[in-house]
Write a protein that holds these residues in place. Structure first.
Motif, PDB file in Angstrom:
ATOM      1  N   ASP A 162       6.901  22.904  31.081  1.00  0.00           N
ATOM      2  CA  ASP A 162       5.933  23.910  30.649  1.00  0.00           C
ATOM      3  C   ASP A 162       5.836  23.935  29.124  1.00  0.00           C
ATOM      4  O   ASP A 162       6.823  23.687  28.421  1.00  0.00           O
ATOM      5  CB  ASP A 162       6.355  25.298  31.140  1.00  0.00           C
ATOM      6  N   GLN A 201       5.064  17.216  22.811  1.00  0.00           N
ATOM      7  CA  GLN A 201       3.970  17.454  23.754  1.00  0.00           C
ATOM      8  C   GLN A 201       3.960  18.880  24.296  1.00  0.00           C
ATOM      9  O   GLN A 201       2.893  19.397  24.628  1.00  0.00           O
ATOM     10  CB  GLN A 201       4.057  16.450  24.909  1.00  0.00           C
ATOM     11  N   LYS A 235       8.560  14.111  24.169  1.00  0.00           N
ATOM     12  CA  LYS A 235       8.360  15.151  25.185  1.00  0.00           C
ATOM     13  C   LYS A 235       8.291  16.527  24.547  1.00  0.00           C
ATOM     14  O   LYS A 235       7.441  17.355  24.896  1.00  0.00           O
ATOM     15  CB  LYS A 235       9.502  15.137  26.205  1.00  0.00           C
ATOM     16  N   SER A 274      10.218  15.301  33.721  1.00  0.00           N
ATOM     17  CA  SER A 274       8.953  14.569  33.604  1.00  0.00           C
ATOM     18  C   SER A 274       7.773  15.493  33.291  1.00  0.00           C
ATOM     19  O   SER A 274       6.805  15.080  32.666  1.00  0.00           O
ATOM     20  CB  SER A 274       8.668  13.795  34.897  1.00  0.00           C
ATOM     21  N   ASP A 275       7.851  16.735  33.712  1.00  0.00           N
ATOM     22  CA  ASP A 275       6.733  17.650  33.510  1.00  0.00           C
ATOM     23  C   ASP A 275       7.285  19.032  33.166  1.00  0.00           C
ATOM     24  O   ASP A 275       7.799  19.739  34.028  1.00  0.00           O
ATOM     25  CB  ASP A 275       5.868  17.715  34.774  1.00  0.00           C
TER      26      ASP A 275
END
Length: 462
Positions: A121, A147, A144, A118-119
């Motif tokens: 680097d 991003q 993803k 989900s998050d």
């Protein structure tokens, strides 16, 4: 973790390496080892040159679906400062760590599923090679990766080349029909029917991935395709644009954004407003959201821009049907900017309605005209709908066709202006849109410089 050779490693003898190669189930990637040994598989130095060049000094690299770590290790050899390899298979991660130790490098290997992260680097270079067709949600995963890409994203896709066409039972006739088209092919995906396609779900034509990266994201200045010798697949390299400072001039329809930009270019803004804007902004290229999405702006082909001005209508989620700011590719530019200034024009409600009425009057008086490109597009559509007989009669009907087509567009614009005039008069309707806009900007760019301005009174607002 640093990608330089590790100081804490065991000494690998020739016999120990031979034993490792004999006892482990290895393949797919040909990795050179000491004493002239090599893991079985394919060498991909051609792809490494495309992705990395010869010098990665100080760069960070993410290798999604790293397998035995071939590309991670090449990145280490070429001087990358931080290398991370991800793979869903813990056995591959174990083997990759051993191979890295044999070669004397220490990339960071993690067992991870890109679809469940989900998050993540950010990395300068992101690799996703021969992975998309294994994923249940390849488009979401691609988003993803976009991003977290700072500089370049390299994707190798399984499409409809000879190897994959045979696997999918695609006949030459079907393959010819798919050639050159932005197609996503859905495999059977059932283990009983086909064990291979049960784990290989979606196959992309190169044009499909190129179109997704080019048109569905607003962050790349260049997308290049290369023919891959590996299984007749395609390599796609997308280079992210970088904007040192982005200025967004925002406001609802007819709030005076174009006039504000004219004053900006001519140095005609009040001194207290100019003092809040970046230096040299009057010389920056300007782009509207519509032209950006259509990729009409040559300035945006440059990989690095010192500054850029985006003309943005805060009602775009309504007028385009997007529904929300997060779905607008034009606002992807925010993620490319190192610094952001947002100036929102907030004239009075009465002034907005008056300017809408003036725009409606001008629309009625505007002579009908149509660009050659729009005319050709519309005529082509009519030829498809009504058949080739239209071609012979095209010259005789062009004037009337141009007028009817342009009149239809003008009528649509007039209807939109009338609806907006009614909406502007509704209690708190505009306030809700201003709140939505400011909430979005604060969420995606909390450090942005926010300015509210009344263009009618030429005054800053609290």
């Amino acid at each position: 973790m640093n990608a330089t050779p590790s100081s804490q490693r065991m000494e690998w003898t020739e016999g120990a390496i031979d034993q490792f190669l004999c006892t482990e189930e290895l393949g797919y990637q040909a990795i050179d080892l000491p004493f002239g040994r090599r893991t079985p598989g394919a060498s991909r130095l051609d792809l490494c040159d495309i992705a990395f060049g010869q010098d990665l000094a100080g760069k960070s690299v993410l290798d999604v679906g790293c397998y035995l770590g071939y590309f991670s290790l090449i990145a280490c050899e070429r001087g990358a400062g931080h290398v991370r390899g991800l793979d869903i298979d813990p056995e591959r991660i174990r083997q990759a760590k051993i191979i890295a130790d044999i070669k004397g490098y220490a990339p960071e290997y993690l067992q991870a599923d890109i679809e469940r992260i989900s998050d993540a680097d950010p990395f300068d270079i992101v690799l996703c090679l021969n992975v998309l067709h294994h994923l249940a949600d390849p488009i979401g995963s691609l988003r993803k990766l976009v991003q977290i890409t700072r500089h370049s994203l390299i994707v190798e896709v399984a499409g409809f080349g000879g190897h994959d066409a045979r696997k999918l039972n695609i006949t030459p006739a079907v393959g010819w029909a798919l050639k050159g088209r932005p197609v996503i092919y859905v495999s059977e995906g059932h283990a009983v029917t086909n064990e291979i396609t049960a784990k290989q779900k979606y196959f992309f034509s190169p044009e499909a991935v190129t179109q997704i990266l080019t048109n569905h994201f607003g962050v790349f200045c260049e997308v290049q395709t290369y023919r891959s010798a590996f299984k007749d697949r395609t390599i796609i390299k997308a280079t992210r644009r970088r904007i040192r400072h982005l200025l967004i001039v925002a406001g609802p329809t007819s709030s005076g954004k174009s006039t504000f930009l004219d004053h900006l270019s001519a140095g005609g803004l009040p001194d207290n407003v100019t003092a809040l804007l970046p230096k040299g902004v009057e010389r920056w290229p300007q782009v509207t959201a519509n032209r950006l999405v259509r990729r009409d702006e040559l300035a945006l082909e440059e990989p690095v821009l010192d500054g850029l001005v985006l003309h943005y209508d805060i009602l775009r989620p309504k007028t385009t049907g997007l529904g929300a700011y997060r779905g607008d590719q034009a606002l992807d530019l925010i993620t490319c900017a190192e610094s952001l200034t947002v100036i929102t024009l907030r004239p009075s409600k009465d002034r907005l309605i008056k300017q809408l009425v003036q725009a409606e009057i001008l629309e009625r008086e505007k002579p009908a005209k149509m660009s050659r490109r729009s005319l050709a597009h519309a005529m082509g559509r009519r030829v498809l709908e009504r058949g080739p007989a239209l071609v012979g009669a095209a010259l005789s009907i062009l004037p009337g066709f141009r007028g009817r087509h342009e009149a239809g567009k003008a009528a649509s614009r007039l209807m939109q202006a009338r609806r907006l005039s009614r909406d502007y008069g509704a209690p708190r309707w505009l306030d809700r849109w201003y709140d939505r806009w400011s909430g979005y900007v604060n969420a995606v760019a909390p450090s942005a410089n926010i300015i509210n301005y009344d263009p009618c009174n030429r005054a800053l607002l609290d």
